[in-house]
Design an enzyme around this catalytic site. Sequence first.
Site, PDB file in Angstrom:
ATOM      1  N   LEU A  99       0.869  -1.172   0.000  1.00 33.75           N
ATOM      2  CA  LEU A  99       0.000   0.000   0.000  1.00 33.75           C
ATOM      3  C   LEU A  99       0.906   1.221   0.000  1.00 33.75           C
ATOM      4  O   LEU A  99       1.739   1.382   0.893  1.00 33.75           O
ATOM      5  CB  LEU A  99      -0.908  -0.027   1.235  1.00 33.75           C
ATOM      6  N   ASP A 100       0.769   2.061  -1.017  1.00 30.58           N
ATOM      7  CA  ASP A 100       1.658   3.210  -1.176  1.00 30.58           C
ATOM      8  C   ASP A 100       1.640   4.113   0.058  1.00 30.58           C
ATOM      9  O   ASP A 100       0.625   4.194   0.758  1.00 30.58           O
ATOM     10  CB  ASP A 100       1.246   4.035  -2.394  1.00 30.58           C
ATOM     11  N   PRO A 101       2.737   4.835   0.319  1.00 31.30           N
ATOM     12  CA  PRO A 101       2.762   5.743   1.471  1.00 31.30           C
ATOM     13  C   PRO A 101       1.631   6.771   1.462  1.00 31.30           C
ATOM     14  O   PRO A 101       1.108   7.129   2.518  1.00 31.30           O
ATOM     15  CB  PRO A 101       4.128   6.422   1.336  1.00 31.30           C
ATOM     16  N   LEU A 102       1.224   7.251   0.289  1.00 30.08           N
ATOM     17  CA  LEU A 102       0.152   8.244   0.215  1.00 30.08           C
ATOM     18  C   LEU A 102      -1.225   7.638   0.462  1.00 30.08           C
ATOM     19  O   LEU A 102      -2.201   8.370   0.620  1.00 30.08           O
ATOM     20  CB  LEU A 102       0.153   8.932  -1.159  1.00 30.08           C
ATOM     21  N   ALA A 103      -1.318   6.316   0.473  1.00 28.48           N
ATOM     22  CA  ALA A 103      -2.605   5.643   0.659  1.00 28.48           C
ATOM     23  C   ALA A 103      -2.780   5.220   2.109  1.00 28.48           C
ATOM     24  O   ALA A 103      -1.814   4.976   2.832  1.00 28.48           O
ATOM     25  CB  ALA A 103      -2.693   4.431  -0.247  1.00 28.48           C
TER      26      ALA A 103
END
Length: 340
Positions: free
Chosen positions: A79-83
């Site tokens: 899961l991407d850092p921005l998510a």
Amino acid sequence: MHEEQPAPLREGARDGARDGAVREGRPPRRGRPQGDRPKRREISGWVILDKGVGMTSTHAVAAVKRALNAKKAGHAGTLDPLASGILPIALGEATKTVPFVMDGRKAYVFTVTWGTETDTDDAEGRPVGTTDRRPTREEVEAALPRFVGAIEQVPPRYSAIKIQGERAYDLARDGEVVELAPRSVQIDHLAVLHHSDERTVIEAECGKGTYVRAIARDLGRTLGCLGHVSALRRTRVGPFVEDQSCTIGALEGAESEANAAVLRPVETALDAVPCVPVSRDMAMRLMRGQPVILRGRDAPTEGKAYATCGGILVAVGDVERGELVPHRVFHLGGTAQRQG
């Protein structure tokens, strides 16, 4: 989406003095005695983490591993850092069931901001195109069916896909032109939740390998107004949903023994796979890697299955001509048991 491998946590530097000896002219070190360090526990099960924005998946795994004082951990899908949202983390023997969760369906809620396309297809990227045009809700809803079903999707240039052994995002950061081939993905559902002039909130249900950022990019191009993902939350991964989740803050604020209560059983990841109860003798054969003949009217004859003995997970494998051939066997001492 790719699976990151969590970096091992450092256990701390060892004291340079051996057998209690002290180097001449130097005072003894005052670090915590070796015997006081908490011993990593053999613990197995799933922690359904609600990851916050700004944290990498690898950092999240390390934090959960530390909070539960567990020996082994890994996650089921980056899961991407921005998510934010659901990041299933497997501890101990549960790591053997990660592929079953990775192959499961996923659900997201994401926000598309209109008017700008970026090189990363999200808010972190550099603008590569802008327009003053904005879509109406009706236009967005009319375009969504084009992206539902089995479709071809070009992954974002900033993705973990490998090109001749190099990650696409590494090549893109080095200024190289990255050309990725379209991939077949399955998108089961897209629907508008909220809409304004500048942005639209959309829910999605999709299969393995789908990039939500690519949906936003392609939707913007289709509508002629360009767009990028400005917020993303994952609400489901396989059998795991939001109401089963916990946060890093809650885990770090409790003792590791108390945190064990958040563990879900290893076999929770196998909810889509038939369960076959076996005798103790059959369990012993499976544990040695030997196939067993399945008997009974309800026994599966083909496909995946997992075996339990006395309610404890023993093995998972393939049923071939009435035999269960184990591919993974489990040693579940200190395990989260199935909750009734």
